[in-house]
Structure formats: C-alpha cells, structure tokens
Design an enzyme around this catalytic site. Structure first.
Site, PDB file in Angstrom:
ATOM      1  N   ASN A   1      38.373  32.763  29.600  1.00  0.00           N
ATOM      2  CA  ASN A   1      38.385  31.371  29.665  1.00  0.00           C
ATOM      3  C   ASN A   1      39.539  30.603  28.724  1.00  0.00           C
ATOM      4  O   ASN A   1      39.151  31.043  27.534  1.00  0.00           O
ATOM      5  CB  ASN A   1      36.704  30.907  29.462  1.00  0.00           C
TER       6      ASN A   1
ATOM      7  N   THR B   1      29.112  23.204  27.868  1.00  0.00           N
ATOM      8  CA  THR B   1      27.924  23.370  28.714  1.00  0.00           C
ATOM      9  C   THR B   1      26.656  24.046  27.987  1.00  0.00           C
ATOM     10  O   THR B   1      26.635  24.788  27.432  1.00  0.00           O
ATOM     11  CB  THR B   1      28.286  24.547  29.814  1.00  0.00           C
TER      12      THR B   1
ATOM     13  N   GLU C   1      35.416  26.597  37.004  1.00  0.00           N
ATOM     14  CA  GLU C   1      34.168  25.964  36.615  1.00  0.00           C
ATOM     15  C   GLU C   1      34.319  24.616  37.052  1.00  0.00           C
ATOM     16  O   GLU C   1      34.919  23.922  36.463  1.00  0.00           O
ATOM     17  CB  GLU C   1      33.978  26.284  35.234  1.00  0.00           C
TER      18      GLU C   1
ATOM     19  N   HIS D   1      40.187  26.247  25.851  1.00  0.00           N
ATOM     20  CA  HIS D   1      40.419  25.607  24.445  1.00  0.00           C
ATOM     21  C   HIS D   1      41.751  25.802  24.220  1.00  0.00           C
ATOM     22  O   HIS D   1      41.932  25.434  23.024  1.00  0.00           O
ATOM     23  CB  HIS D   1      39.399  26.423  23.425  1.00  0.00           C
TER      24      HIS D   1
ATOM     25  N   HIS E   1      37.531  25.419  33.037  1.00  0.00           N
ATOM     26  CA  HIS E   1      36.443  24.527  33.507  1.00  0.00           C
ATOM     27  C   HIS E   1      37.166  22.985  33.579  1.00  0.00           C
ATOM     28  O   HIS E   1      37.637  22.478  32.859  1.00  0.00           O
ATOM     29  CB  HIS E   1      35.497  24.480  32.429  1.00  0.00           C
TER      30      HIS E   1
ATOM     31  N   HIS F   1      28.868  32.637  27.908  1.00  0.00           N
ATOM     32  CA  HIS F   1      28.504  31.578  26.841  1.00  0.00           C
ATOM     33  C   HIS F   1      28.082  32.000  25.551  1.00  0.00           C
ATOM     34  O   HIS F   1      27.101  32.703  25.477  1.00  0.00           O
ATOM     35  CB  HIS F   1      27.764  30.452  27.482  1.00  0.00           C
TER      36      HIS F   1
ATOM     37  N   ARG G   1      36.692  19.665  33.874  1.00  0.00           N
ATOM     38  CA  ARG G   1      35.442  18.919  33.676  1.00  0.00           C
ATOM     39  C   ARG G   1      35.682  17.465  34.187  1.00  0.00           C
ATOM     40  O   ARG G   1      36.713  17.000  34.338  1.00  0.00           O
ATOM     41  CB  ARG G   1      35.407  18.509  32.029  1.00  0.00           C
TER      42      ARG G   1
ATOM     43  N   GLU H   1      25.543  33.342  37.275  1.00  0.00           N
ATOM     44  CA  GLU H   1      26.022  33.878  35.849  1.00  0.00           C
ATOM     45  C   GLU H   1      24.954  33.316  34.819  1.00  0.00           C
ATOM     46  O   GLU H   1      24.419  32.205  34.872  1.00  0.00           O
ATOM     47  CB  GLU H   1      27.377  32.937  35.427  1.00  0.00           C
TER      48      GLU H   1
ATOM     49  N   ARG I   1      38.777  16.561  29.881  1.00  0.00           N
ATOM     50  CA  ARG I   1      39.082  16.392  28.342  1.00  0.00           C
ATOM     51  C   ARG I   1      39.980  17.643  27.853  1.00  0.00           C
ATOM     52  O   ARG I   1      40.747  17.344  26.795  1.00  0.00           O
ATOM     53  CB  ARG I   1      37.651  16.314  27.653  1.00  0.00           C
TER      54      ARG I   1
HETATM   55  N1  PXP Z   1      30.559  30.514  31.238  1.00  0.00           N
HETATM   56  C1  PXP Z   1      30.168  29.120  31.413  1.00  0.00           C
HETATM   57  C2  PXP Z   1      29.509  28.666  32.951  1.00  0.00           C
HETATM   58  C3  PXP Z   1      30.623  28.238  30.565  1.00  0.00           C
HETATM   59  O1  PXP Z   1      30.419  26.736  30.868  1.00  0.00           O
HETATM   60  C4  PXP Z   1      31.468  28.717  29.129  1.00  0.00           C
HETATM   61  C5  PXP Z   1      32.132  27.676  28.537  1.00  0.00           C
HETATM   62  O2  PXP Z   1      32.846  26.635  29.373  1.00  0.00           O
HETATM   63  C6  PXP Z   1      31.757  29.897  29.216  1.00  0.00           C
HETATM   64  C7  PXP Z   1      31.228  30.808  30.027  1.00  0.00           C
HETATM   65  C8  PXP Z   1      32.412  30.360  28.170  1.00  0.00           C
HETATM   66  O3  PXP Z   1      31.754  30.433  26.882  1.00  0.00           O
HETATM   67  P1  PXP Z   1      32.396  30.486  25.380  1.00  0.00           P
HETATM   68  O4  PXP Z   1      33.704  29.557  25.535  1.00  0.00           O
HETATM   69  O5  PXP Z   1      31.526  30.054  24.423  1.00  0.00           O
HETATM   70  O6  PXP Z   1      32.969  31.892  25.447  1.00  0.00           O
END
Ligand code: PXP
Length: 402
Positions: A167, A261, A230, A170, A203, A351, A205, A311, A209
């Site tokens: 992902n 999330t 996402e 960030h 993601h 997550h 959103r 997931e 953001r």
């Molecule tokens: N899975 C989902 C559904 C999420 O919303 C997120 C965060 O955007 C992640 C995985 C990844 O989480 P992390 O950034 O804490 O690894």
C-alpha cells in the site's frame, strides 16, 4: 492402452473398478497431452509397499503412493511406475471420510504428476503448480459420487505461495503534507514492484486526503502486477472503479474523522448495500474483497454478499501489547481464515502489520496475501522502497518455510 495396472493380489480390487480406473487415467494422460506415453501402475498391500519404501527411500513404513519416473530415459515410452498401497488408500479414505474410488483417483493423479517431475515439497511455486494440476485433472476424471468432498479436501492442502500487496498511500501522505508534487506514489509503486511486490494497493478516500484519482489512474497504467483499489461503498467511487477496472476492489468502512481504517465492515447493518456494490463491481469484471473483523459471522456474511475475497483485519493483533491478548487475537485470525477458506473464499489479511509482528500471521497457511503499507513506507525512508519491500517479502516467505 497407455495405462497398465497390475495387482500383486487378485483380491485387492474388483476387476470392474480396475477397468474404470484405467479408463479414467487414460483420459488424464490425454488431458496432459501425453496419450502416446505409458504409465505402469501396481496395486499392492501395506506390507509390500513398506518393502519398497525401505529399499529405495530408507523408511520402514507404508505410504499411500511411490512414483519412479523413467521420463528422462530415452529407451522407453514409459513415463514411469506408480506403486499404490490399496490398504493405505482404504484406511486413509475412511479416516478422512472420503469416497474410496475418488480418493484412489486423487492418489493416482498425485503419483502420475510426480512422474512428470512435479514436486510439492520444494520451493514456492512448484507445490502450488502441482496442486493446481491435481485439481484440474481430478475435476475432469473423478466419479460424480461425492466428488465435491474430495475437491475440498485437495484444496485444503495449502500450498499457496504467500503474496505481498504494498500500500503506497503514505507516500502520498508525505506529498500532501506540503501539497508538493513529490514524493510521488507512482514512483513508489514501481519501486515496490522491483522489490518483489505482488500487487499495489491504494485507498482512494472520500476526502481524498492522500491518494487522488490521478495517482490511481497512472499506477493502473504503469504497473506490471495488479492494482487493488480500496474504497468505501459509495456511488461515485463505484462508478470510478467500474470505468478504471482495477484487478480488485477492497471495500472498507470509512469515517471522515478516523486517522486510518479502524475496523472491519459491519455487514449485519449494511449487507444489502454491500451485496449490491459487489454485484456491480463483479459485473465490470472486478474481483471484490471485503475488509472484515476476524469473526465467523462476518465471514459468513461476506460469502452471502457474494464477495470472492475477505481481508481479515489484523489491527487489533498488531496493536495489543499483552502477550496473552495477542495470542488470543492471533487465534481469532487463524480460525476466521480457516472458516473462510472452507467456504471457498480467498483469504487476505492486513492492517498494522510490521517487520516485528508479521511472522506469526504469515505462518497461517490459509492466508494467500498480505496488504501492508505504513511499516513498509516508514522503513523505505531509511533503506529505500525496493529494499523495504524485499525485506518484508523475505519475512513472509520465511515463516512459510521457504
Ligand atoms: N488493509 C486495509 C483494508 C487498509 O485499510 C489498510 C490501511 O490503508 C491496510 C490494509 C494497510 O495497513 P497498514 O498501512 O497499517 O499496513
């Protein structure tokens, strides 16, 4: 006939069954495009197969099947010889509650694939490929009676190589901190792939953001693996996804004021809305995953909603610091993964997963893919994106014994 079957004792198996097994194995050779090659099968007792195990493999106990490949020998048309202990196959079929004839076919297919150098004990992809071929052949040649049970049993033998979807949200968070054009999540996606990512997650959103439409579109166009989008269940986002056609959409609950999330979807409240979204996305050829808490009810409702993937939320496991709470949460994830797989759902997890906490979760065999963002992007600041992804992937594979 390409397949020859010999018996060490007449009483081992009825003649009629033997003929029908032979016909089905001949069909398997045709499916493998090897109808011109021969296979020799010998049905024997536990005692006899033990002798072969002892003499050639150094083990003093019976096994269900042993394969001796001759494939590389130029002088023969035989692919090799498959020895099967009918005693073992009967005992095991009873123990696993499977129908004998179909279980015997499963064992024979397994043995024949070994003749073709398939190996389920080595590497990352070889076991997966072997299982895929076993399933394909079994579906084609099985007896109709209680066939489904055997298919399910086969699928449970988990050889899925665990994948890592990275992902890159960030990276966009840092960009948005200054409203600058950099760092670009598009660059991060490419570098993540070079580090071994099996997919890229973004993601989009509701408040935009971090990730913007522009990022999603360019990443979709540029990556070589799969794009996972996402998003919340929202009409405009569904329209956007249907047009863009990512490989997969992961539906997540979203609250404007949350930092990230916060938990899985509450399907008891929004089942109809989610089912409708799943249908609309599926109609556009997009696979749908639902982000859920590790609970039996949530898994069942995901199936009911028509999702292909779940997931499992690992956030609580990641956040708890007390050892016994962590253990309990890990077990909840494990059980939810098992139930989901049994319902024919593909299982992902994510997550809060980090370099420190990934390994116990990655050892859960039902989980096929991990979705990880924050920890990888954080490490990338110091070691670079490619290296950060590589290190995470190595940890995941290591916990599966590779
Ligand atoms: N899975 C989902 C559904 C999420 O919303 C997120 C965060 O955007 C992640 C995985 C990844 O989480 P992390 O950034 O804490 O690894």
């Amino acid at each position: 006939m390409p397949v020859e079957i010999q018996l060490t004792k007449e009483s081992l198996i009825e003649q009629r069954l033997l003929e029908s097994v032979k016909r089905r194995l001949n069909k398997a050779l045709r499916i493998l495009k090897l109808p011109h090659r021969k296979v020799s099968v010998v049905f024997m007792t536990d005692e006899e197969i033990t002798q072969f195990n002892l003499r050639f493999l150094g083990r003093n106990y019976p096994t269900n099947v042993i394969s001796f490949p001759f494939r590389r020998e130029k002088f023969t048309k035989y692919l090799g010889e498959v020895l099967v202990s009918i005693d073992r196959v009967k005992d095991e079929a009873e123990k696993y509650g499977l129908e004998f004839k179909n279980y015997l076919l499963m064992i024979l297919i397994h043995g024949i694939l070994h003749l073709l150098d398939h190996d389920h004990e080595k590497g990352v992809y070889a076991p997966y490929l072997m299982l895929k071929n076993e399933l394909k052949l079994f579906k084609e040649i099985a007896y109709r009676k209680r066939k489904r049970e055997c298919e399910k049993f086969l699928k449970r033998r988990e050889y899925m190589p665990a994948k890592l979807a990275v992902n890159v949200d960030h990276v966009a968070t840092v960009r948005e901190a200054r409203k600058a054009p950099y760092p670009d999540p598009v660059h991060a996606a490419v570098l993540a792939e070079l580090g071994g990512a099996d997919g890229i997650v973004v993601h989009l959103r509701l408040d935009r953001r971090h990730i913007k439409e522009r990022d999603v579109k360019i990443i979709k166009g540029i990556i070589k693996t799969k794009l996972i989008l996402e998003m919340a269940v929202d009409e405009d986002l569904i329209k956007f996804a249907r047009e863009l056609k990512p490989y997969q959409v992961t539906l997540v609950p979203e609250r404007i004021e949350e930092v990230t999330t916060e938990g899985g979807m509450n399907l008891e409240v929004c089942l109809d809305e989610v089912s409708k979204a799943v249908k609309e996305l599926n109609q556009a050829g997009i696979k749908v995953s639902l982000f859920i808490n590790p609970e039996e009810k949530a898994v069942e409702l995901s199936k009911k909603a028509g999702a292909q993937i779940v997931e499992i939320h690992t956030g609580i496991y990641a956040e708890t610091t007390k050892e016994e709470d962590k253990e309990r949460e890990l077990e909840r994830i494990e059980v939810a993964a098992r139930i989901a797989r049994d319902l024919d759902l593909i299982v992902h997890a994510g997550h809060g997963l980090s370099y420190e906490n990934i390994q116990p979760v990655a050892a859960i065999p039902e989980i096929e893919e991990f979705s990880i963002g924050h920890s990888i992007v954080s490490r990338a600041i110091f070691v670079g994106m490619k290296e950060a992804v590589k290190e995470m992937k190595e940890l995941i594979l290591k916990s599966r014994g590779y």
